[in-house]
Design a protein around this motif. Structure first.
Motif, PDB file in Angstrom:
ATOM      1  N   ALA A  58      29.922  -4.803 -21.945  1.00  0.00           N
ATOM      2  CA  ALA A  58      30.197  -6.104 -22.538  1.00  0.00           C
ATOM      3  C   ALA A  58      29.937  -6.046 -24.039  1.00  0.00           C
ATOM      4  N   PRO A  59      30.789  -6.660 -24.834  1.00  0.00           N
ATOM      5  CA  PRO A  59      30.579  -6.670 -26.289  1.00  0.00           C
ATOM      6  C   PRO A  59      29.210  -7.255 -26.639  1.00  0.00           C
ATOM      7  N   GLY A  60      28.507  -6.593 -27.547  1.00  0.00           N
ATOM      8  CA  GLY A  60      27.219  -7.073 -28.015  1.00  0.00           C
ATOM      9  C   GLY A  60      26.034  -6.679 -27.159  1.00  0.00           C
ATOM     10  N   SER A  61      26.292  -6.020 -26.040  1.00  0.00           N
ATOM     11  CA  SER A  61      25.175  -5.610 -25.189  1.00  0.00           C
ATOM     12  C   SER A  61      24.554  -4.326 -25.714  1.00  0.00           C
ATOM     13  N   VAL A  62      23.275  -4.166 -25.430  1.00  0.00           N
ATOM     14  CA  VAL A  62      22.513  -2.998 -25.841  1.00  0.00           C
ATOM     15  C   VAL A  62      22.220  -2.181 -24.593  1.00  0.00           C
ATOM     16  N   ASN A  63      22.391  -0.868 -24.683  1.00  0.00           N
ATOM     17  CA  ASN A  63      22.135  -0.013 -23.532  1.00  0.00           C
ATOM     18  C   ASN A  63      20.731   0.570 -23.589  1.00  0.00           C
ATOM     19  N   ILE A  64      19.906   0.188 -22.637  1.00  0.00           N
ATOM     20  CA  ILE A  64      18.587   0.790 -22.444  1.00  0.00           C
ATOM     21  C   ILE A  64      18.503   1.119 -20.953  1.00  0.00           C
ATOM     22  N   PRO A  65      18.791   2.367 -20.577  1.00  0.00           N
ATOM     23  CA  PRO A  65      18.759   2.725 -19.152  1.00  0.00           C
ATOM     24  C   PRO A  65      17.410   2.397 -18.516  1.00  0.00           C
ATOM     25  N   LEU A  66      17.431   1.956 -17.282  1.00  0.00           N
ATOM     26  CA  LEU A  66      16.227   1.529 -16.587  1.00  0.00           C
ATOM     27  C   LEU A  66      15.084   2.541 -16.688  1.00  0.00           C
ATOM     28  N   PRO A  67      15.323   3.854 -16.503  1.00  0.00           N
ATOM     29  CA  PRO A  67      14.196   4.790 -16.599  1.00  0.00           C
ATOM     30  C   PRO A  67      13.545   4.841 -17.986  1.00  0.00           C
ATOM     31  N   GLU A  68      14.250   4.396 -19.019  1.00  0.00           N
ATOM     32  CA  GLU A  68      13.721   4.411 -20.383  1.00  0.00           C
ATOM     33  C   GLU A  68      13.129   3.070 -20.808  1.00  0.00           C
TER      34      GLU A  68
END
Length: 118
Positions: A58-68
């Motif tokens: 989605a536009p504007g979303s930040v990716n922080i994977p759950l394990p991190e």
């Protein structure tokens, strides 16, 4: 078969149906709140893997994977709402528990990231 017998035999199926019903209802509730949350400066965090995120997001979303997530909490403001998403709502549900345990007050699980698209 009486109601008690039916419930005793099919309780696992009924519990599963209730769980999926709750997930569906909650995602719709957060989707309805989304415009107000964004207006209030919400951070949208996608907790899918980097590869999943690269495949569509989605536009504007930040990716922080759950394990991190635990090691990257400093990237998420504590003073504004946080909207979490993933592929189905399960990982974002776990992420919500992590944020709540770390003092975040306004945390919302919108479920699938595609719920952010409209």
């Amino acid at each position: 078969m009486d109601i008690a017998g039916f419930a005793q035999q099919y309780w696992p199926l009924m519990a599963l149906a209730l769980w999926f019903g709750y997930k569906w209802w909650n995602a719709r509730r957060v989707k309805a709140l989304l415009p107000e949350l964004v207006k209030n400066g919400a951070t949208v965090v996608d907790v899918r893997s980097a590869a999943e995120f690269a495949g569509g997001s989605a536009p504007g979303s930040v990716n922080i994977p759950l394990p991190e997530l635990g090691s990257r909490l400093s990237e998420i403001p504590t003073t504004a709402p946080v909207v979490l998403c993933c592929a189905s709502g399960t990982r974002s549900g776990m992420a919500k528990m992590v944020l709540k345990k770390n003092g975040y007050q306004q945390v919302f699980n919108i479920g699938k990231w595609s719920n952010l698209l409209g």
